[in-house]
Design an enzyme around this catalytic site. Structure first.
Site, PDB file in Angstrom:
ATOM      1  N   CYS A 293       0.844  -1.206   0.000  1.00 41.92           N
ATOM      2  CA  CYS A 293       0.000   0.000   0.000  1.00 41.92           C
ATOM      3  C   CYS A 293       0.876   1.253   0.000  1.00 41.92           C
ATOM      4  CB  CYS A 293      -0.904  -0.012   1.229  1.00 41.92           C
ATOM      5  SG  CYS A 293      -2.003   1.410   1.286  1.00 41.92           S
TER       6      CYS A 293
ATOM      7  N   CYS B 198     -19.411  -6.261   4.161  1.00 46.96           N
ATOM      8  CA  CYS B 198     -18.764  -4.995   4.506  1.00 46.96           C
ATOM      9  C   CYS B 198     -17.444  -4.946   3.727  1.00 46.96           C
ATOM     10  CB  CYS B 198     -18.505  -5.001   6.013  1.00 46.96           C
ATOM     11  SG  CYS B 198     -17.536  -3.617   6.602  1.00 46.96           S
TER      12      CYS B 198
ATOM     13  N   CYS C 251       0.553   5.029   6.808  1.00 46.46           N
ATOM     14  CA  CYS C 251      -0.053   4.837   8.138  1.00 46.46           C
ATOM     15  C   CYS C 251       0.976   4.135   9.036  1.00 46.46           C
ATOM     16  CB  CYS C 251      -1.325   3.997   8.021  1.00 46.46           C
ATOM     17  SG  CYS C 251      -2.425   4.613   6.724  1.00 46.46           S
TER      18      CYS C 251
ATOM     19  N   CYS D 124     -19.263   2.070   9.111  1.00 47.43           N
ATOM     20  CA  CYS D 124     -18.463   1.458  10.174  1.00 47.43           C
ATOM     21  C   CYS D 124     -17.233   2.338  10.318  1.00 47.43           C
ATOM     22  CB  CYS D 124     -18.090   0.036   9.753  1.00 47.43           C
ATOM     23  SG  CYS D 124     -16.906  -0.755  10.856  1.00 47.43           S
TER      24      CYS D 124
ATOM     25  N   CYS E 251     -16.352  -9.253   5.974  1.00 47.70           N
ATOM     26  CA  CYS E 251     -15.731  -7.959   5.687  1.00 47.70           C
ATOM     27  C   CYS E 251     -14.444  -8.145   4.887  1.00 47.70           C
ATOM     28  CB  CYS E 251     -15.436  -7.247   7.006  1.00 47.70           C
ATOM     29  SG  CYS E 251     -14.669  -5.640   6.775  1.00 47.70           S
TER      30      CYS E 251
ATOM     31  N   CYS F 182       0.801   0.360  10.248  1.00 51.41           N
ATOM     32  CA  CYS F 182       0.277  -0.690   9.367  1.00 51.41           C
ATOM     33  C   CYS F 182       1.336  -1.599   8.747  1.00 51.41           C
ATOM     34  CB  CYS F 182      -0.571  -0.053   8.270  1.00 51.41           C
ATOM     35  SG  CYS F 182      -1.423  -1.300   7.277  1.00 51.41           S
TER      36      CYS F 182
ATOM     37  N   ARG G 290     -17.497  -2.352  18.412  1.00 51.26           N
ATOM     38  CA  ARG G 290     -16.766  -3.592  18.089  1.00 51.26           C
ATOM     39  C   ARG G 290     -15.394  -3.619  18.757  1.00 51.26           C
ATOM     40  NH1 ARG G 290     -17.483  -3.810  12.613  1.00 51.26           N
ATOM     41  NH2 ARG G 290     -19.472  -4.749  13.118  1.00 51.26           N
TER      42      ARG G 290
HETATM   43  N1  SAM Z   1      -6.605   0.457   3.293  1.00 47.41           N
HETATM   44  C1  SAM Z   1      -7.879   0.667   3.842  1.00 47.41           C
HETATM   45  C2  SAM Z   1      -7.919   1.816   4.806  1.00 47.41           C
HETATM   46  O1  SAM Z   1      -6.920   2.163   5.363  1.00 47.41           O
HETATM   47  O2  SAM Z   1      -9.004   2.352   4.994  1.00 47.41           O
HETATM   48  C3  SAM Z   1      -8.467  -0.553   4.486  1.00 47.41           C
HETATM   49  C4  SAM Z   1      -7.609  -1.485   5.300  1.00 47.41           C
HETATM   50  S1  SAM Z   1      -6.950  -0.834   6.802  1.00 47.41           S
HETATM   51  C5  SAM Z   1      -5.796  -2.072   7.248  1.00 47.41           C
HETATM   52  C6  SAM Z   1      -8.289  -0.929   7.972  1.00 47.41           C
HETATM   53  C7  SAM Z   1      -8.061  -0.398   9.360  1.00 47.41           C
HETATM   54  O3  SAM Z   1      -7.360  -1.346  10.142  1.00 47.41           O
HETATM   55  C8  SAM Z   1      -7.236   0.859   9.516  1.00 47.41           C
HETATM   56  O4  SAM Z   1      -7.993   2.003   9.259  1.00 47.41           O
HETATM   57  C9  SAM Z   1      -6.814   0.803  10.974  1.00 47.41           C
HETATM   58  O5  SAM Z   1      -7.742   1.488  11.773  1.00 47.41           O
HETATM   59  C10 SAM Z   1      -6.846  -0.697  11.291  1.00 47.41           C
HETATM   60  N2  SAM Z   1      -5.484  -1.206  11.519  1.00 47.41           N
HETATM   61  C11 SAM Z   1      -4.537  -1.413  10.580  1.00 47.41           C
HETATM   62  N3  SAM Z   1      -3.403  -1.870  11.131  1.00 47.41           N
HETATM   63  C12 SAM Z   1      -3.614  -1.952  12.462  1.00 47.41           C
HETATM   64  C13 SAM Z   1      -2.802  -2.338  13.571  1.00 47.41           C
HETATM   65  N4  SAM Z   1      -1.547  -2.717  13.420  1.00 47.41           N
HETATM   66  N5  SAM Z   1      -3.365  -2.317  14.793  1.00 47.41           N
HETATM   67  C14 SAM Z   1      -4.649  -1.934  14.966  1.00 47.41           C
HETATM   68  N6  SAM Z   1      -5.448  -1.549  13.951  1.00 47.41           N
HETATM   69  C15 SAM Z   1      -4.948  -1.543  12.717  1.00 47.41           C
HETATM   70  C1  DTB Z   2     -11.090  -2.331  11.768  1.00 46.59           C
HETATM   71  O1  DTB Z   2     -11.401  -1.298  12.385  1.00 46.59           O
HETATM   72  N1  DTB Z   2     -10.273  -3.269  12.208  1.00 46.59           N
HETATM   73  C2  DTB Z   2     -10.088  -4.303  11.238  1.00 46.59           C
HETATM   74  C3  DTB Z   2     -11.113  -3.907  10.135  1.00 46.59           C
HETATM   75  N2  DTB Z   2     -11.566  -2.635  10.571  1.00 46.59           N
HETATM   76  C4  DTB Z   2     -10.744  -3.937   8.736  1.00 46.59           C
HETATM   77  C5  DTB Z   2      -8.673  -4.419  10.789  1.00 46.59           C
HETATM   78  C6  DTB Z   2      -7.728  -4.637  11.914  1.00 46.59           C
HETATM   79  C7  DTB Z   2      -6.363  -4.838  11.345  1.00 46.59           C
HETATM   80  C8  DTB Z   2      -5.404  -5.311  12.379  1.00 46.59           C
HETATM   81  C9  DTB Z   2      -4.035  -5.487  11.854  1.00 46.59           C
HETATM   82  C10 DTB Z   2      -3.881  -6.485  10.765  1.00 46.59           C
HETATM   83  O2  DTB Z   2      -4.539  -7.535  10.725  1.00 46.59           O
HETATM   84  O3  DTB Z   2      -3.023  -6.233   9.910  1.00 46.59           O
HETATM   85 FE1  SF4 Z   3      -2.765   1.232   3.421  1.00 48.36          FE
HETATM   86 FE2  SF4 Z   3      -2.589   0.110   5.823  1.00 48.36          FE
HETATM   87 FE3  SF4 Z   3      -3.020   2.707   5.623  1.00 48.36          FE
HETATM   88 FE4  SF4 Z   3      -4.984   0.978   4.897  1.00 48.36          FE
HETATM   89  S1  SF4 Z   3      -4.131   1.281   6.955  1.00 48.36           S
HETATM   90  S2  SF4 Z   3      -4.300   2.808   3.789  1.00 48.36           S
HETATM   91  S3  SF4 Z   3      -3.716  -0.691   4.087  1.00 48.36           S
HETATM   92  S4  SF4 Z   3      -1.156   1.622   4.939  1.00 48.36           S
END
Ligand code: SAM
Ligand code: DTB
Ligand code: SF4
Length: 349
Positions: free
Chosen positions: A71, A147, A75, A207, A115, A78, A279
């Protein structure tokens, strides 16, 4: 909603709305709730939870990462950002059959909601989006709520997802407006709000929640809840994620947030957004059963089930079932909700 529909509406959301659903919260009010003596806070949240819903029901969603890694966003928490060296192996968008099989398995395991997450900055109008549209339609036809979380979305794209039957769109704000640019610099809070608006305009359930443990202050957790609770219509579901520390990301060495702050965040969310599904999301696998029980008591009524979140490990399904049995809780089977008003489309995203 036209006047005739409004008259016919018998749903709980609208009948209690006038008395209990507020979207004029001030930050000070939310801060005062958040900072109550902990037992008073949990007691108040539990009372509201019991008044407005069935406190023994836990909704379970299953996640599937349909496109992992690579990606372009930065963030800082992530595992899937291409800016950091993590152990996550990127995969292209899964084939339709693989996604459908995962949905069939999720349904068989008791999930009412499926989802799909994609490591995209935004949705592009191409064959990959067409594939998403096609699976949304097919999984909806299987009787599951679908979702997606695919990054930023235009109004047109949101409409297409709605037409395919999409029940909810996940798009998190993550933290307060002030702290946001310490976490992500490749897009703004305003960008996130714009997508949320597009989702709402299309009549898709929203959500929207955030992450705690990002090194934020208590005031940032309050700021996030304030943003969500002052939306014209509260998100139908509010995921509260505890940071899953991922090696290679800037947040990896963050100090672990005390559980009590997570509990306060959940209880406050329940009080200020009484009818939303709260959630207990990422980070649950590092909580004890007793800690999770406190979260359910304080109003959390939804979890992600299954062994994996998007890339991080989650909880064992059998252990979750045992936990629910122990606590006298059960999985909710369906969210079917039929009244004539617009909530028929959006209640409990
Ligand atoms: N790329 C899309 C976005 O950012 O909207 C969808 C996928 S993203 C991984 C979905 C959500 O997962 C993020 O907005 C964040 O709130 C949560 N998330 C991602 N990595 C995480 C982590 N290491 N710990 C907790 N929550 C995480
Ligand atoms: C949300 O708020 N939490 C989920 C879902 N929406 C998509 C994702 C959590 C991701 C946790 C880290 C991972 O699995 O990489
Ligand atoms: Fe990309 Fe992760 Fe950010 Fe979603 S949370 S936009 S997957 S870097």
């Amino acid at each position: 909603m036209d006047a005739e529909q409004e008259q016919k509406c018998v749903c709980l959301y609208d009948s209690i709305k006038e008395n209990m659903i507020r979207n004029d919260w001030s930050r000070e009010e939310i801060s005062a709730i958040y900072n109550k003596p902990l037992m008073d806070l949990v007691f108040e949240a539990a009372g509201i939870h019991r008044q407005l819903g069935d406190p023994s029901e836990i909704q379970m969603s299953t996640l599937l990462s349909v496109k992992t890694g690579g990606c372009p966003e930065d963030c800082s928490y992530c595992s899937q950002s291409s800016r950091y060296e993590t152990s996550i192996k990127g995969t292209p968008l899964l084939q339709e059959e693989e996604i459908l099989q995962a949905a069939i398995n999720a349904k068989a395991n008791g999930s009412s909601r499926f989802c799909m997450g994609a490591a995209w900055r935004e949705v592009k109008d191409n064959s990959h989006f067409d594939r998403i549209i096609s699976v949304v339609r097919k999984i909806t036809d299987m009787g599951m709520e679908v979702c997606c979380t695919l990054g930023m979305l235009s109004e047109e794209q949101a409409k297409k997802l709605k037409e395919a039957g999409l029940h909810a769109y996940n798009h998190n704000l993550d933290t307060s407006p002030e702290y946001y640019d310490k976490i992500i610099s490749s897009r703004t809070y305003e960008d996130r709000l714009k997508t949320i608006e597009n989702v709402r305009k299309a009549g898709i359930g929203l959500c929207c929640g955030g992450i705690v443990g990002l090194g934020e202050e208590q005031t940032d957790r309050i700021g996030l809840l304030h943003t969500l609770a002052t939306f014209e219509r509260h998100p139908e579901s509010v995921p509260i994620n505890a940071l899953v520390p991922v090696e290679g990301t800037p947040m990896y060495n963050n100090p672990k947030l005390p559980f009590w702050e997570i509990l306060r965040t959940i209880a406050t969310a329940r009080i200020v957004m009484p009818k939303s599904q709260i959630r207990l999301s990422a980070g649950r696998s590092s909580m004890s059963v007793a800690e999770q029980a406190l979260c359910f008591l304080a109003g959390a009524n939804s979890i992600f089930g299954g062994e994996k979140l998007l890339t991080a490990p989650n909880c064992d399904l059998n252990e979750d079932k045992e936990m629910l049995d122990l606590l006298g809780l059960h999985f909710k089977t369906t969210d079917a909700h039929s009244c004539a008003c617009s909530c028929a489309e959006t209640t409990e995203a």
